[in-house]
Design a protein around this motif. Structure first.
Motif, PDB file in Angstrom:
ATOM      1  N   PHE A 169       0.852  -1.177   0.000  1.00 38.01           N
ATOM      2  CA  PHE A 169       0.000   0.000   0.000  1.00 38.01           C
ATOM      3  C   PHE A 169       0.890   1.230   0.000  1.00 38.01           C
ATOM      4  O   PHE A 169       2.071   1.158   0.327  1.00 38.01           O
ATOM      5  N   ALA A 170       0.293   2.382  -0.328  1.00 35.40           N
ATOM      6  CA  ALA A 170       1.058   3.627  -0.348  1.00 35.40           C
ATOM      7  C   ALA A 170       0.181   4.781   0.102  1.00 35.40           C
ATOM      8  O   ALA A 170      -1.035   4.781  -0.101  1.00 35.40           O
ATOM      9  N   LEU A 171       0.828   5.743   0.730  1.00 33.73           N
ATOM     10  CA  LEU A 171       0.216   7.024   1.090  1.00 33.73           C
ATOM     11  C   LEU A 171       1.107   8.129   0.539  1.00 33.73           C
ATOM     12  O   LEU A 171       2.339   8.005   0.569  1.00 33.73           O
ATOM     13  N   PRO A 172       0.519   9.212   0.046  1.00 31.50           N
ATOM     14  CA  PRO A 172       1.345  10.341  -0.400  1.00 31.50           C
ATOM     15  C   PRO A 172       2.181  10.873   0.764  1.00 31.50           C
ATOM     16  O   PRO A 172       1.682  11.016   1.885  1.00 31.50           O
ATOM     17  N   LEU A 173       3.421  11.147   0.509  1.00 33.84           N
ATOM     18  CA  LEU A 173       4.320  11.620   1.561  1.00 33.84           C
ATOM     19  C   LEU A 173       3.825  12.929   2.172  1.00 33.84           C
ATOM     20  O   LEU A 173       4.017  13.174   3.361  1.00 33.84           O
ATOM     21  N   ALA A 174       3.148  13.737   1.393  1.00 34.03           N
ATOM     22  CA  ALA A 174       2.682  15.036   1.877  1.00 34.03           C
ATOM     23  C   ALA A 174       1.702  14.919   3.049  1.00 34.03           C
ATOM     24  O   ALA A 174       1.585  15.850   3.842  1.00 34.03           O
ATOM     25  N   ILE A 175       1.012  13.784   3.190  1.00 31.34           N
ATOM     26  CA  ILE A 175       0.043  13.649   4.283  1.00 31.34           C
ATOM     27  C   ILE A 175       0.586  12.856   5.467  1.00 31.34           C
ATOM     28  O   ILE A 175      -0.102  12.668   6.458  1.00 31.34           O
ATOM     29  N   VAL A 176       1.836  12.393   5.359  1.00 28.13           N
ATOM     30  CA  VAL A 176       2.454  11.635   6.443  1.00 28.13           C
ATOM     31  C   VAL A 176       3.191  12.596   7.369  1.00 28.13           C
ATOM     32  O   VAL A 176       4.035  13.371   6.919  1.00 28.13           O
ATOM     33  N   HIS A 177       2.850  12.543   8.659  1.00 24.21           N
ATOM     34  CA  HIS A 177       3.535  13.372   9.652  1.00 24.21           C
ATOM     35  C   HIS A 177       4.920  12.803   9.926  1.00 24.21           C
ATOM     36  O   HIS A 177       5.923  13.489   9.826  1.00 24.21           O
ATOM     37  N   ARG A 178       4.971  11.506  10.275  1.00 25.76           N
ATOM     38  CA  ARG A 178       6.232  10.790  10.448  1.00 25.76           C
ATOM     39  C   ARG A 178       5.950   9.319  10.681  1.00 25.76           C
ATOM     40  O   ARG A 178       4.808   8.908  10.825  1.00 25.76           O
TER      41      ARG A 178
END
Length: 193
Positions: free
Chosen positions: A31-40
């Motif tokens: 799976f993947a999430l856009p890096l822009a929405i990941v806090h850490r």
């Protein structure tokens, strides 16, 4: 003169736009999430107040208690097969995520910690999403992104997905998560397919 020709050749080649994503394993899928929405991303060794069949737990990180959502329960329509998830102690090689290989091979390293992807809710609260192994930061060209079929969105076994990423013809797909859907209450996901 050769330098000038080289510069012209570089300018004439079209540059494809890329997106940076955090790729992670969950139930033998990627799976993947856009890096822009990941806090850490953090490593934890224990979850607290985790009840069988419940969708939340608590993680502690630097005197902060973080609610943790059961990502598997929200994404997979059939969560009765808990043996499919990778628990601490499972063999996994972080390079396999990098190579986009399936997670069904024999792995060389042992996962002794759990990983949480920290994101912000719509209200601005930090929420943890537990994943099965170490994530990898990857760039994908726009041409690698494909829509998910309407039939699969309605009838498929994976919810909260907005599209597919196909890095190469011979690699397995990576499911692009829709964070807004993941953060919905579980009752809102019951009808989602």
């Amino acid at each position: 003169m050769t330098l000038l020709n080289s510069l012209r050749a570089l300018r004439s080649k079209p540059v494809e736009v890329t997106r940076q994503l955090l790729v992670f394993p969950l139930r033998r899928e990627l799976f993947a999430l856009p890096l822009a929405i990941v806090h850490r991303v953090i490593e934890i060794d224990r979850l607290y107040a985790q009840q069988e069949g419940m969708g939340t737990a608590i993680a502690l990180d630097h005197d902060q208690n973080i609610p943790v959502l059961n990502l598997q329960q929200r994404i997979f329509a059939n969560t009765s097969t808990s043996t499919q998830c990778l628990e601490p102690g499972t063999q996994i090689d972080p390079q396999e995520v990098t190579k986009y290989s399936t997670l069904e091979q024999t792995f060389s390293n042992t996962v002794t910690t759990r990983y949480l992807i920290l994101v912000y809710s719509l209200q601005g609260d930090v929420i943890g999403l537990q994943i099965d192994g170490p994530p990898a930061l990857k760039r994908f060209t726009e041409s690698a992104f494909k829509p998910l079929s309407v039939l699969y969105q309605q009838e498929g076994g994976i919810r909260c997905v907005s599209g597919l990423i196909l890095p190469t013809d011979d690699s397995p797909p990576i499911f692009l998560l829709n964070l807004a859907q993941v953060l919905q209450p579980p009752s809102a996901l019951l009808g989602a397919g």
